[in-house]
Design a protein around this motif. Structure first.
Motif, PDB file in Angstrom:
ATOM      1  N   ASP A 167      42.613  16.767  75.592  1.00 18.68           N
ATOM      2  CA  ASP A 167      42.194  16.591  76.975  1.00 18.68           C
ATOM      3  C   ASP A 167      40.789  17.156  77.138  1.00 18.68           C
ATOM      4  O   ASP A 167      40.588  18.362  77.059  1.00 18.68           O
ATOM      5  CB  ASP A 167      43.173  17.305  77.909  1.00 18.68           C
ATOM      6  CG  ASP A 167      42.877  17.014  79.381  1.00 18.68           C
ATOM      7  OD1 ASP A 167      41.981  16.202  79.642  1.00 18.68           O
ATOM      8  OD2 ASP A 167      43.548  17.594  80.243  1.00 18.68           O
ATOM      9  N   ALA A 168      39.823  16.264  77.322  1.00 20.04           N
ATOM     10  CA  ALA A 168      38.438  16.685  77.575  1.00 20.04           C
ATOM     11  C   ALA A 168      37.935  15.859  78.758  1.00 20.04           C
ATOM     12  O   ALA A 168      37.215  14.872  78.594  1.00 20.04           O
ATOM     13  CB  ALA A 168      37.572  16.453  76.338  1.00 20.04           C
ATOM     14  N   LEU A 193      54.400  13.697  78.852  1.00 22.19           N
ATOM     15  CA  LEU A 193      54.347  13.133  77.502  1.00 22.19           C
ATOM     16  C   LEU A 193      53.018  13.455  76.829  1.00 22.19           C
ATOM     17  O   LEU A 193      52.973  13.823  75.644  1.00 22.19           O
ATOM     18  CB  LEU A 193      54.541  11.618  77.581  1.00 22.19           C
ATOM     19  CG  LEU A 193      54.434  10.872  76.247  1.00 22.19           C
ATOM     20  CD1 LEU A 193      55.640  11.173  75.365  1.00 22.19           C
ATOM     21  CD2 LEU A 193      54.315   9.372  76.478  1.00 22.19           C
ATOM     22  N   LEU A 194      51.925  13.337  77.570  1.00 24.45           N
ATOM     23  CA  LEU A 194      50.611  13.612  76.999  1.00 24.45           C
ATOM     24  C   LEU A 194      50.464  15.080  76.633  1.00 24.45           C
ATOM     25  O   LEU A 194      49.848  15.413  75.607  1.00 24.45           O
ATOM     26  CB  LEU A 194      49.519  13.180  77.977  1.00 24.45           C
ATOM     27  CG  LEU A 194      49.410  11.661  78.180  1.00 24.45           C
ATOM     28  CD1 LEU A 194      48.546  11.325  79.389  1.00 24.45           C
ATOM     29  CD2 LEU A 194      48.861  10.985  76.923  1.00 24.45           C
ATOM     30  N   ARG A 195      51.020  15.987  77.437  1.00 21.24           N
ATOM     31  CA  ARG A 195      50.974  17.416  77.085  1.00 21.24           C
ATOM     32  C   ARG A 195      51.778  17.676  75.811  1.00 21.24           C
ATOM     33  O   ARG A 195      51.392  18.486  74.959  1.00 21.24           O
ATOM     34  CB  ARG A 195      51.517  18.258  78.247  1.00 21.24           C
ATOM     35  CG  ARG A 195      50.658  18.248  79.498  1.00 21.24           C
ATOM     36  CD  ARG A 195      49.270  18.819  79.252  1.00 21.24           C
ATOM     37  NE  ARG A 195      48.414  18.711  80.429  1.00 21.24           N
ATOM     38  CZ  ARG A 195      47.101  18.899  80.426  1.00 21.24           C
ATOM     39  NH1 ARG A 195      46.479  19.209  79.289  1.00 21.24           N
ATOM     40  NH2 ARG A 195      46.397  18.772  81.535  1.00 21.24           N
ATOM     41  N   TYR A 196      52.897  17.000  75.694  1.00 22.39           N
ATOM     42  CA  TYR A 196      53.698  17.113  74.461  1.00 22.39           C
ATOM     43  C   TYR A 196      52.870  16.667  73.264  1.00 22.39           C
ATOM     44  O   TYR A 196      52.816  17.328  72.220  1.00 22.39           O
ATOM     45  CB  TYR A 196      54.960  16.258  74.598  1.00 22.39           C
ATOM     46  CG  TYR A 196      55.715  16.059  73.306  1.00 22.39           C
ATOM     47  CD1 TYR A 196      56.702  16.953  72.905  1.00 22.39           C
ATOM     48  CD2 TYR A 196      55.435  14.971  72.472  1.00 22.39           C
ATOM     49  CE1 TYR A 196      57.387  16.776  71.707  1.00 22.39           C
ATOM     50  CE2 TYR A 196      56.115  14.786  71.279  1.00 22.39           C
ATOM     51  CZ  TYR A 196      57.087  15.687  70.902  1.00 22.39           C
ATOM     52  OH  TYR A 196      57.750  15.521  69.714  1.00 22.39           O
ATOM     53  N   LEU A 197      52.204  15.515  73.392  1.00 25.34           N
ATOM     54  CA  LEU A 197      51.394  14.990  72.287  1.00 25.34           C
ATOM     55  C   LEU A 197      50.194  15.881  71.995  1.00 25.34           C
ATOM     56  O   LEU A 197      49.749  15.978  70.837  1.00 25.34           O
ATOM     57  CB  LEU A 197      50.920  13.579  72.633  1.00 25.34           C
ATOM     58  CG  LEU A 197      51.992  12.490  72.597  1.00 25.34           C
ATOM     59  CD1 LEU A 197      51.470  11.199  73.234  1.00 25.34           C
ATOM     60  CD2 LEU A 197      52.439  12.217  71.165  1.00 25.34           C
ATOM     61  N   GLU A 198      49.680  16.529  73.023  1.00 26.57           N
ATOM     62  CA  GLU A 198      48.571  17.469  72.812  1.00 26.57           C
ATOM     63  C   GLU A 198      49.039  18.638  71.939  1.00 26.57           C
ATOM     64  O   GLU A 198      48.336  19.060  71.015  1.00 26.57           O
ATOM     65  CB  GLU A 198      48.058  17.977  74.157  1.00 26.57           C
ATOM     66  CG  GLU A 198      46.848  18.911  74.041  1.00 26.57           C
ATOM     67  CD  GLU A 198      46.357  19.375  75.396  1.00 26.57           C
ATOM     68  OE1 GLU A 198      45.130  19.489  75.572  1.00 26.57           O
ATOM     69  OE2 GLU A 198      47.207  19.627  76.295  1.00 26.57           O
ATOM     70  N   ASN A 199      50.230  19.125  72.201  1.00 21.55           N
ATOM     71  CA  ASN A 199      50.761  20.227  71.398  1.00 21.55           C
ATOM     72  C   ASN A 199      51.022  19.796  69.957  1.00 21.55           C
ATOM     73  O   ASN A 199      50.928  20.616  69.029  1.00 21.55           O
ATOM     74  CB  ASN A 199      52.050  20.763  72.024  1.00 21.55           C
ATOM     75  CG  ASN A 199      51.794  21.508  73.319  1.00 21.55           C
ATOM     76  OD1 ASN A 199      50.720  22.081  73.516  1.00 21.55           O
ATOM     77  ND2 ASN A 199      52.763  21.489  74.220  1.00 21.55           N
ATOM     78  N   GLU A 200      51.335  18.526  69.766  1.00 15.98           N
ATOM     79  CA  GLU A 200      51.542  18.006  68.410  1.00 15.98           C
ATOM     80  C   GLU A 200      50.239  17.480  67.788  1.00 15.98           C
ATOM     81  O   GLU A 200      50.248  16.930  66.698  1.00 15.98           O
ATOM     82  CB  GLU A 200      52.583  16.883  68.430  1.00 15.98           C
ATOM     83  CG  GLU A 200      54.007  17.354  68.707  1.00 15.98           C
ATOM     84  CD  GLU A 200      54.621  18.112  67.531  1.00 15.98           C
ATOM     85  OE1 GLU A 200      53.975  18.227  66.470  1.00 15.98           O
ATOM     86  OE2 GLU A 200      55.765  18.589  67.697  1.00 15.98           O
ATOM     87  N   THR A 243      45.036  10.550  83.055  1.00 18.45           N
ATOM     88  CA  THR A 243      46.469  10.264  83.134  1.00 18.45           C
ATOM     89  C   THR A 243      46.737   9.142  84.126  1.00 18.45           C
ATOM     90  O   THR A 243      47.514   8.221  83.847  1.00 18.45           O
ATOM     91  CB  THR A 243      47.249  11.522  83.559  1.00 18.45           C
ATOM     92  OG1 THR A 243      47.007  12.568  82.626  1.00 18.45           O
ATOM     93  CG2 THR A 243      48.741  11.245  83.629  1.00 18.45           C
ATOM     94  N   GLN A 244      46.084   9.191  85.287  1.00 18.76           N
ATOM     95  CA  GLN A 244      46.324   8.174  86.311  1.00 18.76           C
ATOM     96  C   GLN A 244      45.862   6.793  85.847  1.00 18.76           C
ATOM     97  O   GLN A 244      46.534   5.788  86.080  1.00 18.76           O
ATOM     98  CB  GLN A 244      45.612   8.554  87.615  1.00 18.76           C
ATOM     99  CG  GLN A 244      45.959   7.634  88.788  1.00 18.76           C
ATOM    100  CD  GLN A 244      47.455   7.612  89.095  1.00 18.76           C
ATOM    101  OE1 GLN A 244      48.056   8.645  89.365  1.00 18.76           O
ATOM    102  NE2 GLN A 244      48.068   6.432  89.021  1.00 18.76           N
ATOM    103  N   GLU A 245      44.700   6.730  85.182  1.00 22.39           N
ATOM    104  CA  GLU A 245      44.219   5.439  84.674  1.00 22.39           C
ATOM    105  C   GLU A 245      45.206   4.845  83.677  1.00 22.39           C
ATOM    106  O   GLU A 245      45.534   3.656  83.738  1.00 22.39           O
ATOM    107  CB  GLU A 245      42.861   5.628  83.995  1.00 22.39           C
ATOM    108  CG  GLU A 245      41.694   5.854  84.930  1.00 22.39           C
ATOM    109  CD  GLU A 245      40.412   6.130  84.177  1.00 22.39           C
ATOM    110  OE1 GLU A 245      39.342   5.805  84.712  1.00 22.39           O
ATOM    111  OE2 GLU A 245      40.471   6.669  83.037  1.00 22.39           O
TER     112      GLU A 245
END
Length: 346
Positions: free
Chosen positions: A76-77, A64-71, A47-49
């Motif tokens: 996230d690995a 936003l990334l957590r939202y996209l992960e759910n969709e 996320t920081q990069e």
């Protein structure tokens, strides 16, 4: 009488799906525009990069990334990666640019635009042009190449009226090294972008761009007497119909071809069939249904195929050939192209 609560949660979920997909469309639009998916397609990022590389707030980006992960667009690995679902979206980015970057403001004005006597809704012109050019790489460009291959005489110059950011014309020149190009575009922003794209592609010596409307077709420098020239209007005459009227379109097409007897003209338009059997097609519902609506509330006018044939007859032109986009891209047969020259024999 009290409203029933039977199956309420199920009905709530079903009726909220348009809201869910509205939010998802906006999120995907911004991810594409910001280049987040392009970065993640190259390699995984923390996320920081990702925040540092794109000058974003890491905390908000994380949400936003957590939202996209759910969709199911990222996973996230140890670092964020795109899923196959997201990678399949990347080639479809131009449709998002056209419909969302170009027309989100239009949808926001829908209620006002429906009022009797109200002006048309506005749009973001340069985004519409850029998105249209991107889409055309898949459908209209192969269509144009098919018509050029069946041209009635040699073509060495293509004059693209309403060229947007020039991406369409530049790709045509890249594929056909024997061609030169001239682009006319009323948007100054799009015209500037076209010049930059031409320089980046190393094509500046084969193309010129002019900030001018389509009706200025005869005011630009062409080959002597129009020999070897083919004019191109891709989804442009529909705008002229609404903004300048039928007679202006007839005068433009008919006048140019009468004045330049050796010239030809490719027209690409959409068969306006919002209630026709084609609407049973999955792509018609995914794309053309909103396309037809947007054109009705902006200063554009779609017409059925027969209307166009009648207009070309009134303009005293001859149809040399016709074509559609590749079936693997669009099998609705709503988009069509015709190759014309002066002298009516419809």
């Amino acid at each position: 009488m009290k409203p029933t609560t039977e199956n309420f949660e199920q009905r709530l979920v079903e009726q909220l799906q348009p809201v869910r997909f509205f939010a998802l469309a906006q999120v995907l639009r911004h991810c594409l525009r910001l280049g987040l998916f392009t970065s993640l397609d190259r390699r995984p990022h923390t996320t920081q990069e990702l925040a540092t590389n794109h000058s974003l707030d890491a905390g908000r980006l994380g949400a936003l990334l957590r939202y996209l992960e759910n969709e199911q667009y990222v996973r996230d690995a140890d670092a964020w990666q795109l899923t196959d679902k997201a990678r399949q979206l990347l080639p479809i980015a131009p449709w998002y640019e056209l419909l969302l970057d170009g027309y989100t403001t239009t949808f926001d004005q829908l209620g006002d635009a429906l009022a009797a006597g109200s002006p048309y809704a506005t749009r973001v012109d340069h985004r519409v042009g850029s998105g249209s050019c991107g889409i055309s790489q898949h459908d209209a460009l192969p269509l144009v190449e098919s018509l050029l291959d069946r041209s009635d005489g040699p073509v060495d110059t293509v004059v693209d009226l309403g060229c947007g950011n020039g991406a369409f014309l530049l790709e045509l020149l890249r594929r056909r090294p024997n061609l030169r190009g001239v682009g006319l575009e009323p948007s100054g922003e799009a015209c500037q972008e076209a010049g930059k794209l031409a320089a980046a592609a190393g094509l500046s010596d084969r193309v010129t761009f002019h900030q001018a409307p389509a009706r200025s077709a005869l005011e630009v420098e062409l080959a002597p007497a129009g020999a070897g020239v083919c004019f191109l209007t891709a989804f442009v005459l529909q705008e002229m119909l609404e903004q300048e009227g039928d007679a202006a379109v007839e005068a433009l097409v008919g006048g140019v071809l009468a004045g330049l007897p050796e010239a030809q003209w490719i027209v690409i338009e959409v068969d306006h069939q919002p209630s026709g059997p084609a609407m049973a097609h999955p792509l018609a519902m995914a794309y053309y249904n909103e396309y037809f609506l947007l054109h009705a509330i902006t200063a554009q006018r779609l017409e059925p195929r027969k209307y166009w044939d009648d207009l070309f007859t009134r303009a005293e032109t001859t149809k040399i050939a016709e074509a559609g986009p590749p079936l693997e891209v669009d099998s609705t047969r709503l988009e069509f192209g015709v190759l014309l020259r002066g002298g009516s024999r419809f």
